[in-house]
Design a protein around this motif. Structure first.
Motif: not given
Lengths: 308, 303
Positions: A15, A19, A287, B139-145, B172-173
């Protein structure tokens, strides 16, 4: 527990890699040339542009660029700003301010959110339950920047209770109103969450059992109802701590607080892509780590999670 | 709650079988109709949509016609909210800003619901490695506010004059939260008896997916779509407020609030009107989301 922790940390690695790759790709690989953006309205000087490209490894293939960025990021070397300051020292100056602000907002929303949520959930249907519900609905609908202006105007300009802006080296009192503004939306969500959790827990069988075996009302409320209702609230709070750091941008802008959000915003205005990508990477890490801590807490509070 | 002994069997069995069967949707609609929250928010939303579609009905002024001699002029006949710093009619700008906010909110929600439920449905339906890969991407997209991610992307398109950049960035987010919910909804619907029955009758997996699984997973998706609409409107206003959202040529509440920021101490009313319009719109959609949630999710129904 140890096994679960290990598994969660291993799951975190892809992740984090994904990210950072995504953020990096968004900043450096999208249409629109960051080097050209640095020149702003002025004509592009090709020699300087080539030099900047070499400095930021922009002349190399994308994946190499990313790996080099990652390698440097591991040693906290994020390069330099246009004025020659190391990015990391700028960030190190701004981070403590934002951490202070986010922690204050966190305490505010946790304490008031849970207390009002509990009052509202335990005394459903009373007039103060309705008042709390309406206020929380209003706080959710009003964007942070509007809450900020209202606070500034009423508490700062009219009543002169709080300073209107915080400035570059703010103390506890300077940050009090910004922290309340920053935490207000999340506080409203926590009120609603604790209220609905408490009202679903009250009619449960285990509560009836506890009463049947002769426990006092206070004991049942605190040891059974509230404790079980707090599990989702803790999850929300933990995820929110990371989000508060990112969401501080608007609040810092309004109250002129020189934290990470302010720095990000200024960097965007100046087109310092390097600074932006570094900050966003760090905040994303915060985060992800917060989410990990939440999962650990969650597993500690609710044994069912560990064995799933 | 009455104990079992107190309830005669006859009463338990006395369901009126002659009454027409009600579907989940009819049942939800009946609950909705009786909910005061739904009625209030429904009226507000109809009104807001009407303003967005026909702004000309509410004002004859052109929101982009500004003369500096009117700068910060007080409210007068035909200009109920007065004028802003540039001498634009505040009332006209509030009326015309409705369309912008609503378009961004609705378009983002449509895209998010489409892609989110598509990805979520595929992940839940296929399972195995497809699910594993898609879930990691989520998960990856979720981790970016959201706000940070949106800012990073939007700073690349600062010269673009289109509202689509904001819509696409929000989508996108935003799609990941819908994808997560769609995935879990499909997972829980997938193994129910009616699917097995349908397979036994010879329908293909694809037919099962579109005829049975997706319609039965719609409720949670609709709930999150309604609630998200309000939050997309807030995000758009926040981005415009920060000066990297909508182009300055577009009339928008966020942009107007941002411009009026410096007038806080002298003319707070210029700041006040677009803020109130924004808050009422978001409030309407959040109340609607609450009402829809109560109707479609019987577990959350408040007694």
């Amino acid at each position: 527990m140890g096994k679960y922790l290990l598994r969660r940390i291993l799951q975190m690695i892809p992740v984090v890699l994904g990210t950072t790759l995504l953020v990096y790709a968004l900043v450096f690989a999208l249409p629109g040339d960051p080097v050209k953006a640095m020149f702003g309205d002025k004509p592009v000087n090709e020699a300087v542009a080539a030099q900047i490209r070499a400095e930021y490894n922009l002349d190399k293939p994308f994946i190499i660029q990313y790996l080099l960025f990652l390698k440097n990021a591991l040693t906290l070397n994020f390069g330099e700003t246009f004025s020659g300051q190391p990015v990391i020292s700028e960030i190190a100056r701004a981070f403590p301010v934002t951490i202070k602000l986010a922690l204050m907002a966190f305490c505010f929303e946790a304490i008031f959110g849970v207390v009002f949520g509990a009052i509202s959930g335990l005394k459903k249907g009373k007039w103060y339950d309705s008042v709390i519900l309406i206020v929380s609905l209003l706080l959710i609908s009003v964007p942070t920047f509007v809450t900020g202006f209202v606070g500034q105007y009423v508490l700062g300009v009219q009543l002169r209770i709080f300073p209107v802006t915080a400035g570059s080296n703010p103390g506890f009192f300077d940050l009090l109103m910004p922290a309340m503004v920053l935490g207000s939306v999340s506080m409203a969500y926590i009120i609603r969450l604790s209220r609905s959790e408490i009202s679903t827990n009250i009619p449960q069988d285990y509560v009836r059992t506890a009463r049947a075996k002769g426990m006092s009302n206070t004991s049942v409320t605190f040891r059974h109802i509230l404790r079980n209702s707090m599990i989702p609230v803790v999850t929300y709070l933990g995820q929110d701590l990371g989000a508060l750091m990112g969401g501080a941008m608007v609040t810092e802008q309004i109250f002129n607080i020189h934290g990470v959000g302010y720095l990000t915003y200024q960097s965007i205005l100046k087109g310092e892509a390097n600074m932006v990508v570094s900050i966003v990477t760090l905040l994303t890490l915060v985060f992800v780590v917060c989410n990990l801590v939440v999962d650990m807490l969650y597993a500690a509070l609710d044994p069912r999670i560990r064995y799933a | 709650m009455a104990s079992i002994e107190e309830t005669p069997l006859l009463k338990v069995d006395s369901v009126d079988e002659s009454a027409p069967a009600t579907s989940m949707w009819a049942d939800a609609w009946r609950t909705l109709r009786r909910n005061p929250l739904f009625i209030i928010s429904g009226i507000l939303i109809v009104f807001i949509v009407f303003v967005a579609l026909f702004p000309g009905v509410f004002t004859r002024e052109n929101p982009n016609y500004c003369t500096l001699e009117n700068s910060l002029g007080a409210a007068s006949s035909g200009h109920p909210f007065g004028f802003d710093l540039q001498g634009c009619d505040v009332y006209a700008r509030v009326v015309y800003g409705t369309r912008t906010s609503l378009s961004v909110g609705i378009l983002s929600t449509l895209i998010v619901v489409f892609f989110g439920s598509l990805v979520g449905a595929i992940a839940g339906f296929c399972g195995g490695w497809v699910d594993a890969v898609l879930s990691r991407i989520v998960d990856i997209f979720m981790a970016i506010p959201m706000l940070l991610g949106a800012i990073v992307v939007l700073q690349m398109f600062r010269t673009s004059e289109s509202i689509w950049k904001v819509v696409l960035v929000l989508a996108l987010f935003g799609w990941v939260s819908v994808a997560r919910i769609a995935r879990s909804a499909v997972l829980s619907t997938k193994n129910l008896e009616f699917n097995t029955a349908s397979t036994a009758l010879g329908s293909t997996p694809m037919r099962n997916l579109f005829r049975h699984i997706i319609p039965n997973s719609l409720a949670p998706i609709i709930v999150i779509a309604t609630t998200s609409l309000g939050s997309y409107i807030v995000s758009e206003a926040t981005l415009s407020f920060l000066g990297i959202g909508l182009p300055t040529t577009t009339v928008s509440w966020g942009g107007d609030i941002s411009n009026a920021q410096s007038l806080l101490r002298t003319d707070p009313m210029v700041l006040f009107y677009p803020s109130v319009a924004l808050a009422i719109t978001v409030l309407a959609f959040i109340m609607m989301g609450d009402a829809v949630k109560d109707a479609l999710d019987p577990k959350s129904r408040t007694a």
